[in-house]
Design a protein around this motif. Structure first.
Motif, PDB file in Angstrom:
ATOM      1  N   ALA A  67       0.885  -1.241  -0.123  1.00 15.24           N
ATOM      2  CA  ALA A  67      -0.087   0.002   0.043  1.00 15.24           C
ATOM      3  C   ALA A  67       0.881   1.243  -0.076  1.00 15.24           C
ATOM      4  N   PRO A  68       0.456   2.265  -0.880  1.00 17.68           N
ATOM      5  CA  PRO A  68       1.246   3.317  -0.885  1.00 17.68           C
ATOM      6  C   PRO A  68       1.135   4.182   0.603  1.00 17.68           C
ATOM      7  N   LYS A  69       2.417   4.953   0.843  1.00 16.62           N
ATOM      8  CA  LYS A  69       2.290   5.916   1.885  1.00 16.62           C
ATOM      9  C   LYS A  69       2.782   7.309   1.118  1.00 16.62           C
ATOM     10  N   GLN A  70       2.086   8.419   1.531  1.00 16.27           N
ATOM     11  CA  GLN A  70       2.194   9.830   0.822  1.00 16.27           C
ATOM     12  C   GLN A  70       3.567  10.202   1.667  1.00 16.27           C
ATOM     13  N   MET A  71       4.554  10.394   0.792  1.00 21.45           N
ATOM     14  CA  MET A  71       5.778  11.044   1.319  1.00 21.45           C
ATOM     15  C   MET A  71       5.839  12.519   1.339  1.00 21.45           C
ATOM     16  N   PHE A  72       5.198  13.314   0.466  1.00 22.25           N
ATOM     17  CA  PHE A  72       5.113  14.622   0.464  1.00 22.25           C
ATOM     18  C   PHE A  72       3.931  14.875  -0.607  1.00 22.25           C
TER      19      PHE A  72
END
Length: 92
Positions: A67-72
């Motif tokens: 699952a993707p995690k928002q970095m910026f």
């Protein structure tokens, strides 16, 4: 809703373009028209441009579970341009 795709995104402040690639998408609905795009430009003068046209710009990194995690993110809040980070920022 209507959608359209076009292989062109105009970037004006770049001279001597020798190579160009880009995608522009547009969708029109009851709330108005949304346009976004990306373009890569390379010139014979040793310069290049990576241009993004969007209301909000996000970069994701897989978190190890798929699952993707928002970095910026970059966008506008109350009319001001903002840059948001998730996690630590290291500047050198």
């Amino acid at each position: 809703m209507s959608t359209g795709m076009k292989k062109e995104l105009t970037v004006t402040a770049f001279e001597s373009v020798q190579a160009r690639w880009g995608v522009k998408v547009q969708a029109t609905g009851d709330d108005g028209t949304a346009v976004s795009g990306i373009e890569l430009l390379s010139g014979g003068n040793g310069k290049s441009v990576f241009a993004v046209l969007a209301d909000k710009f996000l970069v994701y990194q897989p978190n190890g579970y798929g699952a993707p995690k928002q970095m910026f993110s970059m966008g506008t809040v109350s009319g001001e341009n903002v840059l948001g980070f998730s996690g630590s920022a290291i500047f050198d």
